[in-house]
Every structure is written in structure tokens, then in C-alpha cells.
Design an enzyme around this catalytic site. Sequence first.
Site, PDB file in Angstrom:
ATOM      1  N   HIS A 155       0.847  -1.216   0.000  1.00 11.46           N
ATOM      2  CA  HIS A 155       0.000   0.000   0.000  1.00 11.46           C
ATOM      3  C   HIS A 155       0.877   1.260   0.000  1.00 11.46           C
ATOM      4  O   HIS A 155       0.949   1.926  -1.002  1.00 11.46           O
ATOM      5  CB  HIS A 155      -1.038   0.026   1.132  1.00 11.46           C
ATOM      6  CG  HIS A 155      -1.898  -1.207   1.182  1.00 11.46           C
ATOM      7  ND1 HIS A 155      -2.623  -1.616   0.088  1.00 11.46           N
ATOM      8  CD2 HIS A 155      -2.108  -2.135   2.145  1.00 11.46           C
ATOM      9  CE1 HIS A 155      -3.265  -2.741   0.402  1.00 11.46           C
ATOM     10  NE2 HIS A 155      -2.966  -3.072   1.633  1.00 11.46           N
ATOM     11  N   ASP A 203      -4.734  -8.302  -3.548  1.00 12.28           N
ATOM     12  CA  ASP A 203      -5.101  -8.082  -2.148  1.00 12.28           C
ATOM     13  C   ASP A 203      -6.405  -8.772  -1.745  1.00 12.28           C
ATOM     14  O   ASP A 203      -6.419  -9.976  -1.522  1.00 12.28           O
ATOM     15  CB  ASP A 203      -5.140  -6.567  -1.885  1.00 12.28           C
ATOM     16  CG  ASP A 203      -5.214  -6.234  -0.401  1.00 12.28           C
ATOM     17  OD1 ASP A 203      -5.346  -7.152   0.414  1.00 12.28           O
ATOM     18  OD2 ASP A 203      -5.139  -5.039  -0.046  1.00 12.28           O
TER      19      ASP A 203
END
Length: 454
Positions: A269, A320
Site C-alpha cells: 500500500h 489483495d
Amino acid sequence: MADTLFFTRALLPEGWADNVLLTCEHGVIHSVRHDAPPPPAGISGAVALPGLASLHSHTFQRAMAGLAETRGPSSDSFWSWRQVMYRFLGLLDPEDVEAIAAFAFMEMLEAGFTAVGEFHYLHHDRTGNPYADRAELAGRIVAAAGTSGIGLTLLPVFYAHGGFGAVPAHEGQRRFLNDLDGFQRLVEGARTALLALPGARLGIAPHSLRAVAPDELQALLAAWSEGPVHIHIAEQVKEVEDCIAWSGRRPVEWLFDHVAVDDRWCLVHATHLNEAETRHLAESGAVAGLCPITEANLGDGTFRLAEYMARGGRFGVGTDSNVEISAPGELRQLEYSQRLAHRARNVSAMAEGDSTGGTLYRAALAGGAQALAQPVAGLQVGQRADIVCLAADHPDLVAATADRHVDGYVFCAGRAAIDQVYVGGTRLVEGGRHRGHAAIANRYKDTIRKLAGR
Ligand code: NGQ
Ligand code: ZN
């Protein structure tokens, strides 16, 4: 075992080439020749791209796709999504975990990914007790990767606390928790399980600065010198604020202050960076693990891609939460996040005449291979023969040349352009469909029906 593959066009490290003949030995590219005559076996496929890695996945979350899209009693956020996710994972038994993972890995292959980094943190049974084999669920992930044929880097996750300052974990986190000894046994169990899977790699993943205390992080790193280290970092504004309240530093600042971040690291991220953090991350040689579709789905924010790329920063993409699995889709969402933020077009292309899709594709290829420590950095000698083959007669590709193939794939056709996918020279997907599709999908659907009644 030598195999020969022949493609009408292929993206090689030095550029696009016609009539490319690859020979492979034990799945590894042994020779590459262009302008070659077709071999007796004929044409393997039309437009060959090296397969991308999904460098960050939690496969179990695939089965809750679409289940967290209803508005709750107060305003929804990452944190309320996480509550839904914790309730969901509380239902899963080992065979469920395996069936879901096999399905998600199969979809990754059908959608242009040939390798995956599984950030694996679901370790214990539904009551929070370790299984007799501490690596039971890690073994299920390995088995699922074997069923699908995808290249796996398994990242067992260390998770010990519920927030910054080592606050106690809460009930919903009971399946994740280990102390350092328990984690060591988990890693050894995972290592043993991976022996059954050719080409697999092992890394470690301290979950986040929220879930791992500083002394634990130092101990984990002291015991791990051989491979990848992945961590979630600075995904949410609240996470940055909580980190400052705890330490006076922002998460990425704190990490760079306390550990030597180098090219073994993947910062997953890294959404909320200031200018200095962006520069430090770019200069470190670490990979930013961007998950554009999930980050949009969870309302995380926008990564500073243009600045980061201008400084030579490395990145790859990950699926993810697996809410939608698509290699071209991740690259498209990444570029579109930048267009919306900058109110501009072709933000990721660095120079006049550069293709945006081609630029993103090459960067994500290199970053994914590095972050997963897999030999999947392109169609060249010594790399694994992981290939995504597009159909040249797809309406969006019929007149394409060179990088326009990638732009057509990323921005228009998406995964519908995928014809064949090879991992280690073995064809796993044909006509866009995995060879085990029916069995893997049926088992997954049975699992979903069963979970719905639980
Ligand atoms: C995860 N996912 O571990 O699945 C996390 C949520 C957390 C993302 N960060 C849990 N996207 O970070 O605490
Ligand atoms: Zn994650």
C-alpha cells in the site's frame, strides 16, 4: 525435459520481436530466438507477454467479494469492512480455505497473473487454537497453488497485537496470533510444505506496525536473512494518525528510522506518503506493493505514483482482497487513480511517445519478480517460462503493433483478450479457461453454498 514454444509476436526485454522461438528446460527459458521459422509443433500462440505477479493476496477474501457492499448503520470505512471480514473468516475450515484459494489462484491465471505472493495470516482454528500442525492452513494454500499451477511465494504473517503500542488483540483477530516461538514453528512448517511445490519461495510478513511491536520486528528480522519481507504500511489516514500519536513519526518514517529497508522489502500500500517518505522509499530499492482495485474498493487514498516513478521508485501490483481479479484491471485502475487525482492523462508514461500500458506493465513485471524473489522478470534466458498470450484477432488488438497491444489489453479488452497462459512452459489456460476450471469452480461453489448456511 526440453520444450519449444513459438509465438508470432512477443514482448522481450529488448523490445517487441516477431516469430519468437523459446526453448525451455524444466520450465526455465534456455534460449530465445526471433525471426525464427515455426517449429514442427506449430504456433503456440499469437501475442506473448511475460506473465505478471500478483505480489499481494489474501485468497480467503475472494469468497466475501460482494458481501461488504451494503451500507451499514454508520458511515462505512476500511474499519467497518474489516469487521465484516473478521466475521466472515470466522466461518472457514481448512478445506474451505483450500477450495477458495484454488479458485482465486485459477482466476489469477485466467486473468493474466502467473505468480502470487500470498500474505497468509489465517493460522488457527475457528476458536483461535493452533491446529495440531501449526502450518495446517499454510499447507492448504500450498496445495491450492499446486492444484492451480500458479507460481507461489508464501509469506507467513506474524501478528501479535490489536494496535500501535502493543495493545491486546481482540476477539476477531484470534485466528492470526502467534508469539515468536509459535511463528518460528509456523515458518518451518511452511518451509516443509513448500518442498512439495516446484519453484515455490518463502518470505516473511510482519503484518503491520499495528500488529507487531518494535522488539518483535527486530527479532523477526534478526532471524530472517534469506528472502522477501512484506509489510502493510500507511494504507489509511487513521493508521498514520495513530502511528504519530504512538511514536511521533509517520509509519514509513518510523520504519526507515528503525530498520534497514532494502530491496528484499515490499511495502504494501504505502498509500499515505509525504515527500521525504516518497524519496526514501524510491531510493531504498524496496518495492511498493500497490493494490489499486482493493485500495479503491476500501477507500484508502491515492499513491503518489508520478513523483515516485520520477525518482526511479519500484512497484508491483497485487490483488489483495481479490474483490475483482484482473492483471490488466489493476494497471488500469492504477493509471485512472492518477488521472482523477491530477486531472491529466497518461500520467504513468514518463516521456513523449511512451505507451502508458507498456510503461506500467514493464514496471509491474520487474517489481513483482523482485518482491516475490521469483525468476519471472521477462522472456529471457534463465527466467521461468511464464507467458500470457493474447488473441491477435481480439477486436481491440487486430491492428495493434508493439506496445499498442498492451494499451489495448490494459485499457480496452482486459482479461477477455487472454487466450493462453503458461507457467514454467506448461499451458494451464486455453481459450481463456483454466484446464481444471470446471472441477475447481464446482468445488468453490459448493463451499460458498455451505458457508452461506453456516
Ligand atoms: C488484511 N487488508 O490483512 O487483510 C488487511 C486488513 C488490517 C488490507 N489492509 C486488516 N487491505 O490491515 O488490519
Ligand atoms: Zn493486505
